[in-house]
Design an enzyme around this catalytic site. Structure first.
Site, short mmCIF file in Angstrom:
data_model
loop_
_atom_site.label_atom_id
_atom_site.label_comp_id
_atom_site.label_asym_id
_atom_site.label_seq_id
_atom_site.Cartn_x
_atom_site.Cartn_y
_atom_site.Cartn_z
N GLU A 93 63.72 61.92 17.17
CA GLU A 93 63.91 63.15 17.95
C GLU A 93 63.80 64.29 16.96
OE1 GLU A 93 65.01 66.30 19.25
OE2 GLU A 93 67.09 65.59 19.30
N LYS B 128 74.01 57.19 8.39
CA LYS B 128 74.00 58.16 7.32
C LYS B 128 73.99 59.56 7.96
CE LYS B 128 72.48 61.09 4.10
NZ LYS B 128 72.07 62.49 4.37
N GLU C 178 59.24 76.28 13.65
CA GLU C 178 60.64 76.18 14.07
C GLU C 178 61.55 76.91 13.08
OE1 GLU C 178 63.42 72.74 15.99
OE2 GLU C 178 62.50 72.27 14.07
N CYS D 282 67.40 71.61 18.47
CA CYS D 282 65.97 71.30 18.53
C CYS D 282 65.35 71.80 19.83
CB CYS D 282 65.78 69.80 18.39
SG CYS D 282 66.78 68.83 19.53
#
Length: 493
Positions: A251, A177, A385, A285
């Site tokens: 992750e 997906k 973040e 990331c």
């Protein structure tokens, strides 16, 4: 560009979404709709998982000879090489990342296929010496089953291949997906999987929104979930996986520190810091979004950074000369601008950037590369973040203080160290709480080297030979080649 309508790839067939339901794929460069992606129904997600299970068990994919799996992986790698230009172009169309970067990343997908093809043929267990007579004990590695891969929008094919290559090489079936913002590149990769000759059902793609991913995660036919994305979503996936005791590889987010000591060539270190945060518009990331700079060179380094940043060429990401493209999607664009406002409110000093470039249209998602100075590590801009082209400069006085600041975050994905002192480099690297540490470089990954985080940056590792263990179970086999059992109630007799 004329809109093209895509279909789902399920059980080796291209199928229409139920009711013809589709959603728009919108260019972040000009806001135009360039494709219509299929929206999978719950029933179609169930079908994809069931056909993946059938391919794995009835179709004997899991028991296919390693040489056969390796052969198909190599065919896929060759097809990727033949179609690299189009695959790269479509990814840039989807998320506004630079073609000069994406083209190389896409070409590397083939190398992942070749690397894991080799591992497919060398995956083996162990023969275990026992302190028992006349007993042979050995282990074999068997695939876990059906893998659900949920991938993000920032590097759609690269981060898929990190999961896909080892999963297929180990003999698993997959249901993928992709992000609703970048679904088309994954569907185009599925076309190459089909051409390569993988058995029907081994690789499936269902596209849609968050509910699509949720239905896939909740499906009882899934044996492992491999996810790249936000920490918040990763925690929810881990909770659901834990309730069923199925495997996960997660992750997740990062707030990585790039530590610049006072003994470096500042020009070179500045190039590394800028590459770590602005090369992908901060949408990685592992972005080095915190630059920790020794106080003795802080002012000079900040000046160099600002001068270099203001020379960055922002524009059409499909043009090779462009050095920074767009933010990938409207929600992320709004989030980045909101964090810039938060930084101002917290008292950080805006050194450059902080707004949409003057040339950009209202529909486009360009944000100037932005640097804030004199940031405290307690500020939200330093702890949360942003996932955009926003860099925080934080001064430090001693090595211990730099390490303390770098580790003072809930994340632990990556870090960078810039110094000419070899002893200092190793010492600092050993004390940083991060899954990856770069010294005098940044943002480097390779199929042969493990990547992943600690703390709230994730679970497990991707890439490298040990990744095959993430997609296999160990089976222990015992063989008695001595005397038969004489006393059923005393197995040692």
């Amino acid at each position: 560009m004329q809109e093209r309508e895509f279909r789902l790839f399920v059980g080796g067939e291209w199928i229409e979404p139920e009711g013809g339901r589709r959603f728009e794929c919108v260019s972040p460069v000009d806001g135009s709709t360039w494709a219509m992606a299929p929206y999978a129904s719950v029933q179609q997600i169930d079908l994809a998982v069931r056909l993946a299970r059938e391919a794995f068990e009835v179709g004997e994919w899991s028991r296919a000879l390693p040489s056969r799996r390796a052969e198909l992986m190599r065919k896929l790698g060759s097809l990727i090489e033949q179609n690299v230009d189009e695959l790269a172009r479509i990814q840039v169309q989807e998320n506004g990342k630079l073609i000069r970067e994406v083209h190389g990343q896409t070409l590397a997908l083939a190398k992942y296929c070749y690397y894991y093809a080799g591992l497919a043929e060398t995956l083996h267990g162990d023969c275990i010496p026992l302190s028992m007579p006349d007993m042979l004990n050995y282990t074999v590695r068997v695939p876990v089953g059906v893998v659900a891969a949920i991938t993000p929008w920032n590097s759609p094919l690269s981060l898929l291949m990190w999961k896909m290559a080892p999963a297929l090489a180990a003999g698993n079936a997959m249901v993928v997906k992709p992000s609703e913002f970048t679904p088309i590149s994954t569907l185009m990769l599925a076309e190459l999987v089909e051409q390569a000759g993988f058995p029907p059902g081994v690789f499936n793609v269902v596209t849609g929104g968050a509910d699509t991913g949720g239905a896939l995660v909740d499906h009882q036919g899934i044996n492992k979930i491999a996810f790249t994305g936000s920490t918040a979503v990763g925690k929810k996936i881990a909770e659901k996986a834990g309730s069923r005791l199925i495997r996960t590889t997660l992750e997740l987010g990062g707030k990585s520190a790039n530590i610049v000591f006072d003994d470096v060539n500042l020009e070179e270190a500045a190039n590394g810091v800028l590459a770590g945060i602005f090369a992908a518009a901060g949408q990685t990331c592992l972005a080095g979004s915190r630059a920790l700079v020794h106080k003795d060179v802080y002012d000079e380094f900040a000046k160099i950074l600002v001068e270099k940043t203001e020379r960055i060429s922002i524009g059409d990401p499909q043009v090779m000369a462009t050095e920074m493209g767009t933010v990938a999607c409207r929600p992320q664009y709004n989030k980045v601008l909101a964090y810039i406002d938060i930084a101002r409110e917290e008292g950080a000093k805006l050194l450059t950037g902080g707004k949409k470039p003057s040339f950009a249209s209202e529909a486009s998602l360009f944000v100037e590369p932005t640097i804030f100075g004199n940031v405290s590590n307690q500020m939200r801009i330093a702890q949360e973040e942003v996932f955009g082209p926003v860099l925080c400069l934080i001064p430090f006085e001693s090595t211990d203080e730099a390490i303390q600041i770098a580790n003072d975050t809930r994340f632990g994905l990556a870090a960078g160290v810039w110094t000419r002192d070899v002893k200092k480099a190793h010492k600092v690297a050993s004390r940083l709480n991060a899954g990856t540490v770069w010294v005098n470089t940044y943002r480097k990954t390779n199929y042969a080297s493990p990547f992943g985080g600690i703390k709230e940056s994730g679970l497990g590792r991707e890439n490298g030979p040990d990744t095959m263990k993430e997609y296999t179970e160990v089976k222990s086999i015992w063989v008695n080649y001595g005397e038969p059992i004489k006393d059923p109630f005393n197995p040692r007799a």
